[in-house]
Design an enzyme around this catalytic site. Structure first.
Site, mmCIF file in Angstrom:
data_model
loop_
_atom_site.group_PDB
_atom_site.id
_atom_site.type_symbol
_atom_site.label_atom_id
_atom_site.label_comp_id
_atom_site.label_asym_id
_atom_site.label_seq_id
_atom_site.Cartn_x
_atom_site.Cartn_y
_atom_site.Cartn_z
ATOM 1 N N ASN A 123 1.886 -33.596 -34.669
ATOM 2 C CA ASN A 123 3.032 -32.855 -35.202
ATOM 3 C C ASN A 123 4.289 -33.628 -34.814
ATOM 4 O OD1 ASN A 123 5.068 -31.083 -35.818
ATOM 5 N ND2 ASN A 123 4.450 -29.489 -34.363
ATOM 6 N N TRP A 124 4.879 -34.286 -35.799
ATOM 7 C CA TRP A 124 6.029 -35.142 -35.497
ATOM 8 C C TRP A 124 7.314 -34.341 -35.274
ATOM 9 C CZ3 TRP A 124 5.830 -39.986 -39.259
ATOM 10 C CH2 TRP A 124 4.621 -40.659 -39.042
ATOM 11 N N LYS A 125 7.292 -33.057 -35.588
ATOM 12 C CA LYS A 125 8.480 -32.204 -35.459
ATOM 13 C C LYS A 125 9.668 -32.858 -36.190
ATOM 14 C CE LYS A 125 6.442 -30.233 -31.374
ATOM 15 N NZ LYS A 125 6.598 -29.576 -30.071
ATOM 16 N N GLU A 162 7.793 -22.960 -32.177
ATOM 17 C CA GLU A 162 9.216 -23.272 -32.384
ATOM 18 C C GLU A 162 9.756 -22.531 -33.598
ATOM 19 O OE1 GLU A 162 8.664 -27.505 -32.244
ATOM 20 O OE2 GLU A 162 8.224 -27.318 -30.104
ATOM 21 N N GLU A 187 -1.633 -22.937 -28.600
ATOM 22 C CA GLU A 187 -0.538 -23.698 -28.001
ATOM 23 C C GLU A 187 0.252 -22.798 -27.055
ATOM 24 O OE1 GLU A 187 0.524 -27.433 -30.464
ATOM 25 O OE2 GLU A 187 1.860 -25.823 -31.015
ATOM 26 N N GLY A 219 5.978 -29.596 -24.762
ATOM 27 C CA GLY A 219 7.121 -30.446 -24.460
ATOM 28 C C GLY A 219 7.545 -30.441 -23.001
ATOM 29 N N SER A 272 1.505 -30.692 -24.410
ATOM 30 C CA SER A 272 1.492 -31.835 -23.490
ATOM 31 C C SER A 272 0.149 -32.583 -23.461
ATOM 32 C CB SER A 272 1.910 -31.389 -22.091
ATOM 33 O OG SER A 272 3.237 -30.893 -22.111
ATOM 34 N N GLY A 296 2.199 -33.217 -29.950
ATOM 35 C CA GLY A 296 3.609 -33.363 -30.294
ATOM 36 C C GLY A 296 4.129 -34.723 -29.867
ATOM 37 N N GLY A 297 4.828 -34.758 -28.737
ATOM 38 C CA GLY A 297 5.484 -35.983 -28.265
ATOM 39 C C GLY A 297 4.622 -37.234 -28.300
HETATM 40 P P1 13P Z 1 3.915 -31.601 -27.051
HETATM 41 O O1 13P Z 1 2.618 -32.361 -27.224
HETATM 42 O O2 13P Z 1 5.128 -32.446 -27.173
HETATM 43 O O3 13P Z 1 3.880 -30.754 -25.823
HETATM 44 O O4 13P Z 1 4.011 -30.580 -28.292
HETATM 45 C C1 13P Z 1 2.926 -29.801 -28.626
HETATM 46 C C2 13P Z 1 3.172 -29.154 -29.934
HETATM 47 O O5 13P Z 1 4.053 -28.321 -30.063
HETATM 48 C C3 13P Z 1 2.351 -29.568 -31.066
HETATM 49 O O6 13P Z 1 2.527 -28.726 -32.158
#
Ligand code: 13P
Length: 255
Positions: free
Chosen positions: A9-11, A97, A167, A173, A213, A234-235
């Site tokens: 998920n690149w957000k 989010e 999640e 994050g 994470s 995510g990250g």
């Molecule tokens: P992180 O991997 O940055 O914690 O984010 C997880 C996430 O929200 C994936 O949708």
């Protein structure tokens, strides 16, 4: 046997150029990986370009949200018809989010889910508790609420097309992932809910990802848990080295 699914998920990260560079590198790094689903979910502005760049590859493309109407006067929204049209296969629905900052509710999640299914997009439905909910012992209550209301009126046939992502908000994050035991406990709980809402066969078939994470250092142990069928990253999905390593390590875990 449930097929592993690793999704990035690149957000709200990456310009078109940066996204193109990343998927070209991912294609090169991951072309030999078989038997698992690899998905990237870039922002809307990149979707059509990257769907083209990933055609004929083993990497699938997904969106980060969708509206539930096919078309109309809904300024700023994107419909499932539009996503399907440009080659999207997956769509994330109900990310924390979106629940936290954009007013997403179980009801809107449910509407979006049905719209995605109507157009043969595979929904990745996100559920999970906040830190205060966990600390006050409400984790299972939140999961009951997200699953029972988010999946309201989803048929036996359609539930099999859905991926669930557990999640925990406190792990997103923050660099502080749920322990493999915490992920397993919550994900077994979700599977047992599906047992009650549907039946054993269905519960044993639906894929449940963990997100929060996820990194190359923790993917193997997380994936080794019986009810963890993949990861929503995510990250660590924003860099070629970390995402490729996560995918490769996940592919090596045999259950
Ligand atoms: P992180 O991997 O940055 O914690 O984010 C997880 C996430 O929200 C994936 O949708």
């Amino acid at each position: 046997m449930r097929k592993t699914i690793i999704a990035g998920n690149w957000k709200m990260y990456k310009t078109l150029r940066e996204g193109q560079e990343l998927v070209i590198a991912l294609r090169r790094e991951l072309y030999q990986i078989e038997d698992i689903d690899i998905v990237v979910c870039p922002p809307y502005t990149l979707l059509a370009y990257l769907a083209d760049a990933l055609e004929t590859s083993n990497i699938l493309i997904g969106a980060q949200d969708v509206y539930w109407q096919d078309e109309g006067a809904f300024t700023g929204e994107v419909s499932p018809v539009m996503l399907k049209d440009i080659g999207c296969k997956f769509v994330i629905i109900g990310h924390s989010e979106r629940r936290q900052y954009f007013g997403e509710t179980n009801e809107s999640v449910n509407n979006k889910l049905k719209a995605a299914l109507r157009h043969n997009l595979t929904p990745i439905v996100c559920v999970g508790e906040t830190l205060s909910q966990r600390e006050s012992g409400k984790t299972f209550k939140v999961l009951d609420d997200h699953i029972e209301n988010g999946l309201k009126d989803i048929t036996d046939i359609d539930i099999l097309k859905i991926v669930i992502a557990y999640e925990p908000v406190w792990a997103i994050g923050t660099g502080k992932n749920a322990t493999p035991q915490q992920a397993q406990e919550a994900q077994k709980y979700i599977r047992d809910l599906l047992r009650k809402m549907y039946n054993n066969d269905i519960a044993d078939t639906v894929r449940i990802q963990y997100g929060g994470s996820v990194k190359p250092e923790n993917i193997t142990e997380l994936m080794s848990q019986p009810d963890v069928d993949g990861a929503l990253v995510g990250g660590a999905s924003l860099q070629i080295e970390t995402f490729a390593e996560i995918v490769k390590k996940a592919a090596e875990v045999k259950k």
